[in-house]
Design an enzyme around this catalytic site. Structure first.
Site, PDB file in Angstrom:
ATOM      1  NE  ARG A  75      24.239  -2.203  -6.047  1.00 31.93           N
ATOM      2  CZ  ARG A  75      24.487  -3.094  -6.985  1.00 31.93           C
ATOM      3  NH1 ARG A  75      25.251  -2.808  -8.014  1.00 31.93           N
ATOM      4  NH2 ARG A  75      23.986  -4.314  -6.904  1.00 31.93           N
TER       5      ARG A  75
ATOM      6  CG  ASN B 234      27.301  -2.558  -4.191  1.00 33.14           C
ATOM      7  OD1 ASN B 234      26.678  -1.764  -3.495  1.00 33.14           O
ATOM      8  ND2 ASN B 234      26.808  -3.741  -4.515  1.00 33.14           N
TER       9      ASN B 234
END
Length: 93
Positions: free
Chosen positions: A18, A36
Site C-alpha cells: 500500500r 487491503n
C-alpha cells in the site's frame, strides 16, 4: 477524468504494497486510494491522466521488492463521481 480500478492478488499484504503504491501514484500525479481487503487482495482506485494510469497498472504487476504479484484484475469504472484529492491509504474492508 480517467479512472483505474484494480484488485491485486498474490503476496501483497504485509510487504509495504500500500505504501509503495501510494508513492508510485503520487509520483505519477494521480489521485485516489489503496486499501487491503480481508480476502488478502489489495484494491486500488486511481484517477488522472490515461498515460499515468497505464504506467501505474504496469507498476502494480511488479510491486515492491518483497511482494509477489499473481494477478492484477482491472475493471472499468464510470467517471460519474467527484474528482478525488490526493492519494491515500484507506482502511481495510
Amino acid at each position: 477524468m480517467n479512472i483505474l480500478h484494480a484488485h491485486v492478488s498474490g503476496r501483497v499484504q504485509g510487504v509495504y504494497f500500500r505504501g509503495w503504491t501510494r508513492s508510485q501514484a503520487q509520483r505519477l500525479g494521480l489521485s485516489g486510494w489503496v486499501r487491503n481487503l480481508r480476502d488478502g487482495q489489495v484494491e486500488v482506485l486511481a484517477q488522472g491522466d490515461e498515460t499515468a494510469l497505464r504506467e501505474l497498472e504496469k507498476l502494480l504487476w511488479k510491486g515492491p521488492s518483497f511482494s509477489r504479484v499473481d494477478d492484477v484484475a482491472v475493471s472499468t469504472v464510470p467517471d460519474e463521481g467527484p474528482t478525488l484529492e490526493g492519494f491515500h491509504i484507506a482502511p481495510t474492508v
